[in-house]
Design a protein around this motif. Structure first.
Motif, mmCIF file in Angstrom:
data_model
loop_
_atom_site.group_PDB
_atom_site.id
_atom_site.type_symbol
_atom_site.label_atom_id
_atom_site.label_comp_id
_atom_site.label_asym_id
_atom_site.label_seq_id
_atom_site.Cartn_x
_atom_site.Cartn_y
_atom_site.Cartn_z
ATOM 1 N N PRO A 78 0.825 -1.212 0.000
ATOM 2 C CA PRO A 78 0.000 0.000 0.000
ATOM 3 C C PRO A 78 0.860 1.264 0.000
ATOM 4 O O PRO A 78 1.822 1.374 0.754
ATOM 5 N N GLY A 79 0.512 2.201 -0.864
ATOM 6 C CA GLY A 79 1.226 3.469 -0.931
ATOM 7 C C GLY A 79 2.297 3.542 -2.001
ATOM 8 O O GLY A 79 2.735 4.645 -2.371
ATOM 9 N N VAL A 80 2.755 2.400 -2.535
ATOM 10 C CA VAL A 80 3.829 2.406 -3.524
ATOM 11 C C VAL A 80 3.379 3.075 -4.821
ATOM 12 O O VAL A 80 4.105 3.898 -5.399
ATOM 13 N N LEU A 81 2.186 2.756 -5.299
ATOM 14 C CA LEU A 81 1.701 3.389 -6.538
ATOM 15 C C LEU A 81 1.620 4.902 -6.385
ATOM 16 O O LEU A 81 1.949 5.646 -7.313
ATOM 17 N N VAL B 197 -7.020 10.637 -15.200
ATOM 18 C CA VAL B 197 -6.858 10.450 -16.643
ATOM 19 C C VAL B 197 -7.950 9.559 -17.232
ATOM 20 O O VAL B 197 -8.223 9.609 -18.437
ATOM 21 N N ASN B 198 -8.586 8.736 -16.377
ATOM 22 C CA ASN B 198 -9.631 7.828 -16.862
ATOM 23 C C ASN B 198 -10.626 7.552 -15.738
ATOM 24 O O ASN B 198 -10.467 6.600 -14.971
ATOM 25 N N PRO B 199 -11.669 8.366 -15.620
ATOM 26 C CA PRO B 199 -12.639 8.213 -14.524
ATOM 27 C C PRO B 199 -13.384 6.882 -14.535
ATOM 28 O O PRO B 199 -13.970 6.499 -13.516
ATOM 29 N N ARG B 200 -13.362 6.156 -15.640
ATOM 30 C CA ARG B 200 -14.080 4.872 -15.735
ATOM 31 C C ARG B 200 -13.186 3.687 -15.384
ATOM 32 O O ARG B 200 -13.645 2.552 -15.367
ATOM 33 N N LEU B 201 -11.934 3.935 -15.071
ATOM 34 C CA LEU B 201 -10.993 2.846 -14.805
ATOM 35 C C LEU B 201 -11.239 2.227 -13.430
ATOM 36 O O LEU B 201 -11.526 2.918 -12.454
ATOM 37 N N VAL B 202 -11.086 0.909 -13.340
ATOM 38 C CA VAL B 202 -11.176 0.167 -12.081
ATOM 39 C C VAL B 202 -9.766 -0.261 -11.678
ATOM 40 O O VAL B 202 -9.069 -0.917 -12.458
ATOM 41 N N LEU B 203 -9.331 0.133 -10.496
ATOM 42 C CA LEU B 203 -8.020 -0.265 -9.967
ATOM 43 C C LEU B 203 -8.226 -1.361 -8.932
ATOM 44 O O LEU B 203 -9.011 -1.197 -7.989
ATOM 45 N N VAL B 204 -7.540 -2.491 -9.107
ATOM 46 C CA VAL B 204 -7.614 -3.610 -8.158
ATOM 47 C C VAL B 204 -6.241 -3.780 -7.508
ATOM 48 O O VAL B 204 -5.244 -3.994 -8.200
ATOM 49 N N SER B 205 -6.185 -3.672 -6.187
ATOM 50 C CA SER B 205 -4.935 -3.817 -5.442
ATOM 51 C C SER B 205 -4.953 -5.109 -4.642
ATOM 52 O O SER B 205 -5.935 -5.407 -3.951
ATOM 53 N N VAL B 206 -3.854 -5.886 -4.712
ATOM 54 C CA VAL B 206 -3.762 -7.133 -3.956
ATOM 55 C C VAL B 206 -2.376 -7.242 -3.317
ATOM 56 O O VAL B 206 -1.544 -8.053 -3.721
ATOM 57 N N PRO B 207 -2.106 -6.417 -2.280
ATOM 58 C CA PRO B 207 -0.838 -6.523 -1.541
ATOM 59 C C PRO B 207 -0.890 -7.713 -0.580
ATOM 60 O O PRO B 207 -1.893 -8.447 -0.528
ATOM 61 N N GLY B 208 0.170 -7.888 0.181
ATOM 62 C CA GLY B 208 0.169 -8.963 1.171
ATOM 63 C C GLY B 208 -0.824 -8.693 2.287
ATOM 64 O O GLY B 208 -1.580 -9.580 2.694
ATOM 65 N N TYR B 209 -0.806 -7.452 2.781
ATOM 66 C CA TYR B 209 -1.701 -7.049 3.872
ATOM 67 C C TYR B 209 -2.465 -5.802 3.443
ATOM 68 O O TYR B 209 -1.940 -4.962 2.715
ATOM 69 N N PRO B 210 -3.702 -5.642 3.875
ATOM 70 C CA PRO B 210 -4.492 -4.478 3.448
ATOM 71 C C PRO B 210 -3.966 -3.180 4.040
ATOM 72 O O PRO B 210 -3.289 -3.177 5.070
ATOM 73 N N ALA B 211 -4.282 -2.075 3.384
ATOM 74 C CA ALA B 211 -3.905 -0.756 3.885
ATOM 75 C C ALA B 211 -4.464 -0.559 5.285
ATOM 76 O O ALA B 211 -5.610 -0.915 5.570
ATOM 77 N N GLY B 212 -3.648 -0.010 6.183
ATOM 78 C CA GLY B 212 -4.073 0.191 7.562
ATOM 79 C C GLY B 212 -3.715 -0.946 8.488
ATOM 80 O O GLY B 212 -3.755 -0.796 9.715
ATOM 81 N N HIS B 213 -3.353 -2.107 7.942
ATOM 82 C CA HIS B 213 -2.940 -3.240 8.770
ATOM 83 C C HIS B 213 -1.557 -2.973 9.348
ATOM 84 O O HIS B 213 -0.732 -2.295 8.733
ATOM 85 N N ARG B 214 -1.285 -3.493 10.533
ATOM 86 C CA ARG B 214 -0.002 -3.224 11.192
ATOM 87 C C ARG B 214 1.184 -3.758 10.381
ATOM 88 O O ARG B 214 2.313 -3.297 10.549
ATOM 89 N N LEU C 24 -3.826 -11.630 2.821
ATOM 90 C CA LEU C 24 -4.397 -11.924 4.132
ATOM 91 C C LEU C 24 -5.884 -12.248 4.010
ATOM 92 O O LEU C 24 -6.380 -13.198 4.638
ATOM 93 N N GLN C 25 -6.595 -11.494 3.187
ATOM 94 C CA GLN C 25 -8.011 -11.773 2.991
ATOM 95 C C GLN C 25 -8.226 -13.078 2.232
ATOM 96 O O GLN C 25 -9.265 -13.717 2.375
ATOM 97 N N GLY C 26 -7.202 -13.489 1.444
ATOM 98 C CA GLY C 26 -7.266 -14.791 0.801
ATOM 99 C C GLY C 26 -7.249 -15.927 1.814
ATOM 100 O O GLY C 26 -7.867 -16.975 1.601
ATOM 101 N N VAL C 27 -6.539 -15.723 2.945
ATOM 102 C CA VAL C 27 -6.547 -16.722 4.018
ATOM 103 C C VAL C 27 -7.950 -16.847 4.598
ATOM 104 O O VAL C 27 -8.467 -17.955 4.794
ATOM 105 N N TRP C 28 -8.585 -15.706 4.860
ATOM 106 C CA TRP C 28 -9.916 -15.751 5.486
ATOM 107 C C TRP C 28 -10.939 -16.450 4.588
ATOM 108 O O TRP C 28 -11.903 -17.028 5.063
ATOM 109 N N LEU C 29 -10.719 -16.377 3.277
ATOM 110 C CA LEU C 29 -11.652 -17.011 2.345
ATOM 111 C C LEU C 29 -11.787 -18.501 2.621
ATOM 112 O O LEU C 29 -12.859 -19.083 2.458
#
Length: 221
Positions: free
Chosen positions: A94-97, A110-127, A196-201
């Protein structure tokens, strides 16, 4: 035969397994996927000779381009490409982009219709959000290795990369959900998931099993 995602363009900024395989699910349905690699190419290609041969299969069904996102010219080229793109998938911390100057705000501008999907190891705000998000580390941090029965007491390394396997489907379903919402709103959005959310799945079924187990099962845990 036309695919369900014909006409949808995806920029792939992922590495590892969760992102590439999540994007592959879309590519196999007809999406036009462009893999954006650093100037020297995807570093995971070098692992093919040391037992990581599956990576060549995971990154099939897509074109590729090399782009130095740390340079002004590279950022400009990427944002120009984003103007004609429907989905960007990335697996940076989180934050690198944002630090690269190609985060959600810049992409949405530049593109209001674009969908950004982020899949880091841990979600933003996680310790652990700023820490490396390797699958085995996420396994350990989530307690999944404690949940796995083994031949000895204590945590057991999982033979299946559980966090990544779960996140594969979260990446694809998140992207499709964002595209579906765009049909109603006319605007894209930032879809966020993580290993991390993949684990919970997958973990909920284990916890439900333990909750209703008898005394003999607790003796094995």
């Amino acid at each position: 035969m036309a695919g369900a995602l014909d006409g949808i363009r995806v920029l792939d900024l992922t590495w590892g397994s969760a992102g590439p395989l999540g994007v592959l699910l879309m590519a196999e349905q007809g999406a036009d996927v462009i893999k954006v690699e650093p100037p020297d190419g995807d570093p995971f290609r070098s692992h093919e000779a040391t037992g990581y041969a599956g990576y060549k299969v995971w990154t099939r069904s897509r074109r590729s381009v090399r782009c130095n996102l740390k340079s002004a010219a590279g950022r400009a080229a990427f944002l120009e490409l984003a103007k004609t793109t429907d989905v960007v998938v990335e697996s940076y911390r989180p934050g690198v982009l944002d630090r690269l100057g190609i985060g959600w705000n810049e992409l949405h501008e530049v593109n209001p219709r674009l969908v950004l999907v982020s899949v880091p190891g841990y979600p933003a705000g996680h310790r652990n959000a700023a820490r490396p998000g390797y699958d085995a580390l996420v396994q350990a941090a989530a307690g999944a290795q404690w949940e796995q029965p083994g031949w000895r007491p204590g945590p057991i390394f999982l033979s299946m990369p559980l966090p990544s396997v779960g996140a594969i489907f979260l990446v694809a379903s998140g992207a499709l959900s964002g595209l579906l919402a765009r049909e109603a709103t006319g605007r894209g959005q930032h879809v966020q998931t993580s290993l991390l959310q993949g684990v919970w799945l997958y973990s909920t079924q284990i916890w439900q099993w333990a909750e209703h187990a008898d005394a003999a099962v607790y003796g094995l845990m």
